[in-house]
Design a protein around this motif. Structure first.
Motif, short mmCIF file in Angstrom:
data_model
loop_
_atom_site.label_atom_id
_atom_site.label_comp_id
_atom_site.label_asym_id
_atom_site.label_seq_id
_atom_site.Cartn_x
_atom_site.Cartn_y
_atom_site.Cartn_z
N PHE A 98 0.84 -1.21 0.00
CA PHE A 98 0.00 0.00 0.00
C PHE A 98 0.87 1.26 0.00
O PHE A 98 0.59 2.21 -0.72
CB PHE A 98 -0.95 0.02 1.20
N ALA A 99 1.93 1.25 0.82
CA ALA A 99 2.80 2.43 0.89
C ALA A 99 3.45 2.69 -0.47
O ALA A 99 3.45 3.83 -0.95
CB ALA A 99 3.87 2.23 1.96
N VAL A 100 3.98 1.63 -1.08
CA VAL A 100 4.64 1.80 -2.38
C VAL A 100 3.63 2.32 -3.42
O VAL A 100 3.93 3.23 -4.19
CB VAL A 100 5.27 0.46 -2.86
N THR A 101 2.42 1.74 -3.40
CA THR A 101 1.40 2.17 -4.36
C THR A 101 1.05 3.64 -4.16
O THR A 101 0.97 4.41 -5.12
CB THR A 101 0.13 1.30 -4.22
N ALA A 102 0.86 4.05 -2.89
CA ALA A 102 0.49 5.44 -2.62
C ALA A 102 1.59 6.39 -3.07
O ALA A 102 1.32 7.39 -3.76
CB ALA A 102 0.22 5.61 -1.12
N ILE A 103 2.83 6.09 -2.72
CA ILE A 103 3.95 6.95 -3.11
C ILE A 103 4.05 7.04 -4.63
O ILE A 103 4.23 8.12 -5.21
CB ILE A 103 5.27 6.41 -2.52
N PHE A 168 12.18 0.11 -8.57
CA PHE A 168 11.75 -0.55 -9.80
C PHE A 168 10.29 -0.27 -10.15
O PHE A 168 9.85 -0.61 -11.24
CB PHE A 168 12.03 -2.06 -9.77
N THR A 169 9.53 0.36 -9.22
CA THR A 169 8.14 0.66 -9.57
C THR A 169 7.99 2.06 -10.19
O THR A 169 7.13 2.25 -11.04
CB THR A 169 7.21 0.55 -8.35
N PHE A 170 8.81 3.00 -9.76
CA PHE A 170 8.69 4.38 -10.27
C PHE A 170 8.77 4.46 -11.80
O PHE A 170 7.92 5.11 -12.42
CB PHE A 170 9.75 5.29 -9.65
N PHE A 223 0.91 -2.29 -7.20
CA PHE A 223 0.57 -3.11 -6.04
C PHE A 223 1.01 -4.55 -6.28
O PHE A 223 1.63 -5.17 -5.42
CB PHE A 223 -0.94 -3.05 -5.77
N VAL A 224 0.68 -5.08 -7.47
CA VAL A 224 1.04 -6.48 -7.76
C VAL A 224 2.56 -6.66 -7.75
O VAL A 224 3.08 -7.62 -7.17
CB VAL A 224 0.42 -6.93 -9.10
#
Lengths: 296, 335
Positions: A98-103, A168-170, A223-224
């Motif tokens: 959740f934190a990674v998704t929100a950021i 790696f998500t940004f 998220f995934v």
């Protein structure tokens, strides 16, 4: 010719195989895609002793929820201490994902918007750098991240993991949101600016409210990715109870003494949130997947 | 764009304000509302994070691959960056790389990786394309099957490994049970006992996990092919295979390029399935370059040689991407 074009419906089905053939192929694809997943569920509601029968029953003989009760700590059993890690790592997984998704949604979409709307030499240079990070394997960064986070004291913390995941998500989020914002006509911003809005107000009040599909694509995708990540969590958060679900499950697999049905139950719990997201937001995630992979 | 720039009067007051009138807050507002200033403020947070967790670690990693890392010895030189002290360890030049070049374990792992990647790329592309062709045909229940496409992809590779360990188990495997019932085998097969079979099993499992991704890309490509191309081919009397060869595949070339590049890179980097399913064994028979690098760095805590191995891997991925681009995309653009 015109009539032929108008009547043209099935571009690729071989004529002979059109009727039953296509259903046979579809069934094959369905079994290939869903079979292993269903088998995981079947084992998770079976008793290990029933599975060991020869030949293995393909449908559960005595369906039970006992494996789930065991990992959720509702029933005591021999290796309860190992299985109990599931609850802790499940909540860690949720917090980090959740934190990674929100950021990503907040800062990644802001950057995506800037890249979609503003062109300058500095902007294209930094966009090129962002895309370069997308090419870089995360595994090569792990040794350095390990030493850096250890030095800062963020090793074995959810904060450290969250920061590491953003690496790696940004790039994905920025790229997906950039492609989405490019589909919004510029006239909208121009009218907002004429009406006296600041650029920030234009973004927040005019663009963000109509960008739902882009946020869903980027958010579900992020998220995934964060939910499923294994190696970074395995290395950075090796302390018991401080890690996420995938390393916890890998740890259970390494120990021979918990039975397979119990591990399968934790595997099914881990697979469920991402699978549900994929089913519900299938269309958006496919958009995200294609946008995320089409670079340059 | 030009219109916005013309209407953008905020730039002029900013320059005037620089001479002294207006407070800091006002100047910030003016900057934030100028075109370039706004864009800079929007990308700043993300770029800061990317710099801190990608570029800085990357540079540090390069250093580590040229160093002799002793985790317990922090007496050596260190790098102070924003109040964080990072040990630099002992610089040993190319020693780590030279050691690799002379290590038969590394070369074995490299050839194994080449086999793994080739098998994986071919299987993932063929199965991905086949699934895309099926899912591009209209039939009842297609939306459901398209949704199911993302299920294997959405799972953590740890869970993928776990569920296939169960499917392939020689004690209670569903695959063994099915084959046994069909009369194909007498006893249950131990898929991971033999090294070559273990490696190919890993390929199969990774294909199951990754082929849907290729399918998604191929489906996107298939939908952009104009239907009259097929109509014209049919008028010329082309059957399924000839249409596939002369119409579908040429039109899919950009997607084919993407699938090949991405699956090659993914093949080189595959690591988590080995961790869960074989741990590099039996013997070293499923030890690929990525697993060797991971094991060297994190099981034996030899960070220098470990990062050196991982960098050779990165280099291979980059070179292959460039080669593919030259071969396929350049040809495609020339046409």
């Amino acid at each position: 010719m015109a009539a032929v074009v108008a009547n043209y419906r099935r571009p690729l089905a071989p004529r002979i195989a059109s009727g039953l053939g296509i259903y046979a192929l579809a069934a094959l694809v369905a079994i290939w895609l869903m079979g292993p997943f269903l088998w995981l569920f079947i084992t998770s509601i079976s008793y290990q002793r029933d599975l060991m029968a020869m030949p293995t029953p393909l449908l559960p003989v005595n369906p039970t929820l006992e494996n789930y009760q065991k990992i959720l700590g509702l029933t005591e059993f021999d290796h309860a201490d190992q299985a109990r890690l599931v609850i802790a790592s499940l909540s860690n997984s949720f917090i980090v994902a959740f934190a990674v998704t929100a950021i990503n949604i907040v800062f990644g979409s802001a950057a995506g918007y800037a890249y979609a709307r503003h062109r300058s030499r500095a902007m294209s240079l930094s966009l090129y750098l962002v895309l370069f990070t997308r090419m870089l394997p995360v595994v090569v960064l792990i040794p350095a991240l390990f030493l850096m986070l250890r030095q800062v004291g963020l090793q074995n913390s959810l904060t450290g993991l969250t920061i590491a995941y953003c690496s790696f998500t940004f790039p994905f989020t920025i790229w997906i949101m950039k492609s989405y914002f490019e589909t919004i006509p510029r006239e909208l911003e121009e009218s907002g600016l004429v009406d006296g809005c600041t650029r920030f107000q234009v973004f927040v009040k005019l663009i963000v409210p109509i960008s739902g599909p882009g946020f869903v694509a980027a958010g579900a995708f992020t998220f995934v990715l964060a939910w499923n990540e294994f190696l970074v969590a395995q290395v950075l958060n090796s302390k018991r109870g401080m890690t996420t679900l995938p390393p916890a499950i890998a740890g259970m697999l390494g120990q021979a003494n918990i039975d397979y049905a119990i591990i399968a139950a934790s595997g099914f719990i881990s697979a469920l949130p991402a699978a549900l997201l994929a089913l519900i937001f299938q269309r958006y995630m496919v958009q995200g997947l294609t946008a995320g992979s089409v670079k340059s | 764009m030009a219109e916005i720039a013309q209407r953008d009067r905020t730039r002029a007051p900013l320059r005037a304000g620089a001479k002294g009138s207006g407070g800091l807050a006002r100047r910030f507002h003016l900057y934030a509302n100028s075109q370039g200033g706004f864009a800079t403020l929007l990308i700043l947070p993300a770029l800061t994070v990317i710099f801190a967790v990608v570029f800085f670690p990357l540079i540090y990693s390069i250093w580590l691959s040229f160093a002799e890392v002793d985790l317990l010895d922090t007496s050596g030189p260190s790098l102070d960056f924003l109040g964080v002290t990072l040990p630099l360890y002992k610089f040993v030049g190319l020693a780590n790389y030279r050691e690799l070049a002379g290590d038969p374990l590394y070369w074995d792992a490299l050839w194994r990786t080449v086999y793994f990647v080739a098998a994986f790329v071919i299987e993932a592309t063929v199965i991905g394309l086949a699934m895309a062709l099926v899912l591009n045909t209209e039939f009842f229940g297609r939306p459901l099957l398209r949704a199911a496409l993302l299920i294997p992809w959405s799972m953590s590779r740890v869970v993928v490994g776990l569920l296939w360990l169960g499917m392939l188990s020689s004690d209670f495997g569903a695959l063994n049970a099915v084959m046994h019932r069909l009369g194909l085998i007498d006893g249950y097969i131990a898929f991971f006992k033999n090294g070559f079979s273990a490696l190919n099993t890993l390929v199969l499992v990774y294909v199951w996990n990754q082929a849907p991704f290729a399918t998604v890309l191929f489906l996107a490509g298939l939908q952009s092919i104009p239907k009259d191309l097929y109509a014209a081919a049919e008028v010329d009397g082309a059957g399924f295979w000839r249409k596939l060869w002369h119409v579908t595949l040429p039109s899919l070339r950009p997607m084919m390029f993407l699938v090949l590049v991405l699956s090659t890179v993914n093949g080189f980097l595959m690591l988590d399935l080995i961790f869960v399913m074989t741990f590099g064994g039996p013997g070293n028979d499923t030890t690929t370059v990525s697993w060797l690098g991971y094991r060297t760095a994190f099981s034996f805590f030899q960070f220098g040689p470990g990062t050196a191995i991982l960098f050779t891997l990165t280099l291979m991925c980059v070179v292959l991407t460039v080669v593919y681009q030259r071969l396929i995309l350049a040809k495609f653009q020339a046409e």
